[in-house]
Design a protein around this motif. Structure first.
Motif, PDB file in Angstrom:
ATOM      1  N   LEU A 155       4.186  10.390  -0.620  1.00  0.00           N
ATOM      2  CA  LEU A 155       3.816  10.923  -1.939  1.00  0.00           C
ATOM      3  C   LEU A 155       5.026  11.025  -2.848  1.00  0.00           C
ATOM      4  O   LEU A 155       4.979  10.605  -4.010  1.00  0.00           O
ATOM      5  N   ALA A 156       6.100  11.591  -2.337  1.00  0.00           N
ATOM      6  CA  ALA A 156       7.315  11.777  -3.139  1.00  0.00           C
ATOM      7  C   ALA A 156       7.897  10.436  -3.582  1.00  0.00           C
ATOM      8  O   ALA A 156       8.306  10.286  -4.740  1.00  0.00           O
ATOM      9  N   GLU A 157       7.931   9.473  -2.687  1.00  0.00           N
ATOM     10  CA  GLU A 157       8.489   8.165  -3.031  1.00  0.00           C
ATOM     11  C   GLU A 157       7.643   7.453  -4.086  1.00  0.00           C
ATOM     12  O   GLU A 157       8.179   6.886  -5.030  1.00  0.00           O
ATOM     13  N   ILE A 158       6.344   7.489  -3.920  1.00  0.00           N
ATOM     14  CA  ILE A 158       5.468   6.834  -4.900  1.00  0.00           C
ATOM     15  C   ILE A 158       5.561   7.541  -6.250  1.00  0.00           C
ATOM     16  O   ILE A 158       5.614   6.896  -7.297  1.00  0.00           O
ATOM     17  N   ALA A 159       5.621   8.860  -6.238  1.00  0.00           N
ATOM     18  CA  ALA A 159       5.739   9.619  -7.491  1.00  0.00           C
ATOM     19  C   ALA A 159       7.039   9.283  -8.222  1.00  0.00           C
ATOM     20  O   ALA A 159       7.058   9.180  -9.453  1.00  0.00           O
TER      21      ALA A 159
ATOM     22  N   THR B 198       0.192  10.889 -11.598  1.00  0.00           N
ATOM     23  CA  THR B 198       0.138  11.972 -10.615  1.00  0.00           C
ATOM     24  C   THR B 198      -0.439  11.365  -9.343  1.00  0.00           C
ATOM     25  O   THR B 198      -1.502  10.728  -9.386  1.00  0.00           O
ATOM     26  N   ILE B 199       0.254  11.563  -8.226  1.00  0.00           N
ATOM     27  CA  ILE B 199      -0.127  10.960  -6.949  1.00  0.00           C
ATOM     28  C   ILE B 199      -0.580  12.058  -5.993  1.00  0.00           C
ATOM     29  O   ILE B 199       0.035  13.117  -5.926  1.00  0.00           O
TER      30      ILE B 199
ATOM     31  N   TRP C 246      -5.729   7.765  -0.791  1.00  0.00           N
ATOM     32  CA  TRP C 246      -4.572   7.924  -1.669  1.00  0.00           C
ATOM     33  C   TRP C 246      -5.016   7.679  -3.096  1.00  0.00           C
ATOM     34  O   TRP C 246      -5.695   6.689  -3.376  1.00  0.00           O
ATOM     35  N   TRP C 247      -4.628   8.581  -4.010  1.00  0.00           N
ATOM     36  CA  TRP C 247      -5.099   8.561  -5.394  1.00  0.00           C
ATOM     37  C   TRP C 247      -3.932   8.625  -6.375  1.00  0.00           C
ATOM     38  O   TRP C 247      -2.878   9.173  -6.066  1.00  0.00           O
ATOM     39  N   ALA C 248      -4.189   8.125  -7.581  1.00  0.00           N
ATOM     40  CA  ALA C 248      -3.233   8.235  -8.682  1.00  0.00           C
ATOM     41  C   ALA C 248      -4.013   8.350  -9.986  1.00  0.00           C
ATOM     42  O   ALA C 248      -5.008   7.650 -10.186  1.00  0.00           O
TER      43      ALA C 248
END
Length: 72
Positions: free
Chosen positions: A7-11, A18-19, A27-29
């Protein structure tokens, strides 16, 4: 790798989104800002989901490309 780390890396990679990961494991964004009509017409989505972090990243890259092409 833990899902919190994913989550942190994708964010960090996609700061305009918002991930999160749902209780069901999807998994959502969601975009931080509304889409323009041009972006919607170009196939941009406000919210996307995927089975795993890799799939979410792929969709996020595609969405970013569509948004950039729609509003250069």
């Amino acid at each position: 790798m833990s899902f919190d780390r994913h989550l942190a890396e994708i964010a960090r990679e996609f700061p305009k989104w918002t991930i999160w990961r749902s209780d069901a494991g999807r998994w959502w964004a969601t975009r931080h800002h509304p889409l323009s009509e041009i972006q919607r017409d170009a196939g941009c989505a406000m919210t996307i989901d995927a089975d795993d972090p890799r799939g979410l990243r792929e969709q996020l890259r595609e969405q970013e490309e569509r948004a950039t092409a729609a509003d250069p």
